[in-house]
Motif scaffolding. Structure first.
Motif, PDB file in Angstrom:
ATOM      1  N   ARG A   2       0.826  -1.204   0.000  1.00  0.00           N
ATOM      2  CA  ARG A   2       0.000   0.000   0.000  1.00  0.00           C
ATOM      3  C   ARG A   2       0.867   1.262   0.000  1.00  0.00           C
ATOM      4  O   ARG A   2       0.540   2.238  -0.673  1.00  0.00           O
ATOM      5  CB  ARG A   2      -0.919  -0.009   1.214  1.00  0.00           C
ATOM      6  CG  ARG A   2      -1.881   1.140   1.270  1.00  0.00           C
ATOM      7  CD  ARG A   2      -2.872   0.983   2.394  1.00  0.00           C
ATOM      8  NE  ARG A   2      -2.273   0.392   3.568  1.00  0.00           N
ATOM      9  CZ  ARG A   2      -2.352   0.897   4.791  1.00  0.00           C
ATOM     10  NH1 ARG A   2      -3.054   1.971   4.993  1.00  0.00           N
ATOM     11  NH2 ARG A   2      -1.779   0.309   5.811  1.00  0.00           N
ATOM     12  N   LEU A   5       2.229   1.843  -3.534  1.00  0.00           N
ATOM     13  CA  LEU A   5       1.184   2.416  -4.375  1.00  0.00           C
ATOM     14  C   LEU A   5       0.937   3.877  -4.014  1.00  0.00           C
ATOM     15  O   LEU A   5       0.791   4.727  -4.895  1.00  0.00           O
ATOM     16  CB  LEU A   5      -0.106   1.608  -4.234  1.00  0.00           C
ATOM     17  CG  LEU A   5      -1.276   2.076  -5.092  1.00  0.00           C
ATOM     18  CD1 LEU A   5      -0.919   2.042  -6.570  1.00  0.00           C
ATOM     19  CD2 LEU A   5      -2.493   1.223  -4.815  1.00  0.00           C
ATOM     20  N   ASN A   6       0.932   4.189  -2.741  1.00  0.00           N
ATOM     21  CA  ASN A   6       0.761   5.568  -2.288  1.00  0.00           C
ATOM     22  C   ASN A   6       1.860   6.458  -2.858  1.00  0.00           C
ATOM     23  O   ASN A   6       1.604   7.573  -3.303  1.00  0.00           O
ATOM     24  CB  ASN A   6       0.753   5.630  -0.757  1.00  0.00           C
ATOM     25  CG  ASN A   6       0.605   7.041  -0.253  1.00  0.00           C
ATOM     26  OD1 ASN A   6      -0.288   7.767  -0.676  1.00  0.00           O
ATOM     27  ND2 ASN A   6       1.478   7.438   0.649  1.00  0.00           N
ATOM     28  N   ALA A  47       9.441   2.071  -4.881  1.00  0.00           N
ATOM     29  CA  ALA A  47       8.475   2.350  -5.949  1.00  0.00           C
ATOM     30  C   ALA A  47       9.190   2.804  -7.217  1.00  0.00           C
ATOM     31  O   ALA A  47       8.871   2.356  -8.316  1.00  0.00           O
ATOM     32  CB  ALA A  47       7.476   3.415  -5.492  1.00  0.00           C
TER      33      ALA A  47
END
Length: 72
Positions: A2, A5-6, A47
């Motif tokens: 999560r 993705l954030n 990321a």
């Protein structure tokens, strides 16, 4: 997952600053970040790496100079 993705959707952590005794402002060093901030910074790097690794070599060469996965 999560937090990765954030980072991609919302951009990386905006590093907090500190006002020194002499009145100057500086960005916090990694060691001065809170546990939550350190986690977000680590996931920001993850990321970026995930996005860059998924690109074909010719596109990677173009996108490699971006530091923010959202910009890629």
């Amino acid at each position: 997952m999560r937090m990765i993705l954030n980072s991609i959707l919302n951009g990386p952590l905006v590093w907090p600053t500190i006002v020194e005794e002499n009145g100057t402002t500086r960005t916090k060093k990694y060691e001065e970040l809170s546990v939550a901030e350190k986690l977000q910074v680590d996931f920001d790097f993850k990321a970026t790496n995930i996005v860059l690794q998924g690109l074909p070599p010719d596109v990677y060469a173009i996108a490699n100079h971006h530091k923010v996965p959202k910009d890629i």
